[in-house]
Design a protein around this motif. Structure first.
Motif, PDB file in Angstrom:
ATOM      1  N   GLN A  85       0.746   5.472  -5.458  1.00  0.00           N
ATOM      2  CA  GLN A  85       0.795   5.867  -4.056  1.00  0.00           C
ATOM      3  C   GLN A  85       1.821   6.981  -3.963  1.00  0.00           C
ATOM      4  O   GLN A  85       2.970   6.802  -4.366  1.00  0.00           O
ATOM      5  N   LEU A  86       1.426   8.134  -3.456  1.00  0.00           N
ATOM      6  CA  LEU A  86       2.349   9.256  -3.375  1.00  0.00           C
ATOM      7  C   LEU A  86       3.283   9.154  -2.174  1.00  0.00           C
ATOM      8  O   LEU A  86       4.455   9.473  -2.258  1.00  0.00           O
ATOM      9  N   ASN A  87       2.749   8.722  -1.043  1.00  0.00           N
ATOM     10  CA  ASN A  87       3.532   8.649   0.175  1.00  0.00           C
ATOM     11  C   ASN A  87       3.072   7.441   0.987  1.00  0.00           C
ATOM     12  O   ASN A  87       2.379   7.586   1.988  1.00  0.00           O
ATOM     13  N   PRO A  88       3.452   6.225   0.539  1.00  0.00           N
ATOM     14  CA  PRO A  88       2.924   5.014   1.191  1.00  0.00           C
ATOM     15  C   PRO A  88       3.332   4.854   2.648  1.00  0.00           C
ATOM     16  O   PRO A  88       2.620   4.205   3.409  1.00  0.00           O
ATOM     17  N   GLN A  89       4.462   5.449   3.072  1.00  0.00           N
ATOM     18  CA  GLN A  89       4.869   5.324   4.467  1.00  0.00           C
ATOM     19  C   GLN A  89       3.965   6.162   5.373  1.00  0.00           C
ATOM     20  O   GLN A  89       3.562   5.723   6.432  1.00  0.00           O
ATOM     21  N   LYS A  90       3.629   7.361   4.939  1.00  0.00           N
ATOM     22  CA  LYS A  90       2.826   8.261   5.760  1.00  0.00           C
ATOM     23  C   LYS A  90       1.319   8.039   5.571  1.00  0.00           C
ATOM     24  O   LYS A  90       0.557   8.071   6.526  1.00  0.00           O
TER      25      LYS A  90
END
Length: 165
Positions: A85-90
Motif C-alpha cells: 500500500q503506497l498511501n493507505p491513509q489517502k
C-alpha cells in the motif's frame, strides 16, 4: 485518409469511461487470506487457467506476500509476488503488486463486502478486472449484484470469463 482519421476519432471519443474509484476504508488484515477467482478479464498471464486462487499474507516488513495458484493443462501453476500500500491513509484501496523484480502494477480494490467475503478488483485502466470470493462459488444474488455494480461503473461485462473452480 481523412475518413479513417475521422472514424478513429469518433470511435475513441465514444469509448466508455470507467469508474475505478476504490474503497474508502480497508482493514488490510481482514483482506488477508485465500480468495477464489470467480470471474476475470482474460489476459496472457492467466490464459487457460482454472481453479485460480490468490492467497495474501502480511510480512514483517509491512509488505504483502501474494501467492497465485491455478491449473493449466492439468498442471498446478504457482507464482509468488509481493504487494504494498503506497498511501493507505489517502487511498486505502490502492495497492501495487509485483511478480517480477521491481515492476509493479496497479491493484484497485473497487468494492468489498462488509464481511470481506467477496470483492471487485480493477486497476487504473479498464484492462483488468476480477471478481473474487472467499468461497469457490458466489450465490446468484451476490453475483448479479457484483455484475450490476461493475456495469454501473462502465466495465464491459462481455469480456468477463467465469473461472472453473
Amino acid at each position: 485518409m481523412v475518413g479513417w482519421l475521422t472514424l478513429f476519432a469518433c470511435q475513441s471519443n465514444n469509448r466508455t469511461e470507467i469508474n475505478n474509484s476504490t474503497v474508502k476504508q480497508l482493514d488490510i488484515s481482514q483482506f488477508m487470506g485465500k480468495w477464489y477467482e470467480i470471474a476475470r478479464y482474460n489476459h496472457f498471464f492467466e490464459k487457460g487457467m482454472t481453479h485460480v486462487t490468490a492467497d495474501y499474507s502480511l510480512m514483517e516488513n509491512g509488505k504483502i506476500r501474494v501467492v497465485n495458484k491455478g491449473i493449466k493443462n492439468g498442471e498446478v501453476k504457482e507464482i509468488t509476488g509481493k504487494a504494498k500500500q503506497l498511501n493507505p491513509q489517502k487511498f486505502p484501496g490502492r495497492l501495487k503488486v509485483s511478480f517480477f523484480l521491481w515492476f509493479y502494477s496497479d491493484y484497485y480494490i473497487l468494492e468489498i463486502d462488509k464481511d470481506y467475503q467477496y470483492t471487485l478488483i480493477g486497476s487504473s485502466s479498464d484492462d483488468y478486472l476480477w471478481i473474487l470470493s472467499r468461497t469457490p462459488e458466489l450465490s446468484k444474488d451476490i453475483l448479479d449484484k457484483c455484475l450490476e455494480n461493475l456495469k454501473k461503473r462502465g466495465y464491459d461485462l462481455t469480456k468477463l470469463i467465469f473461472v472453473e473452480q
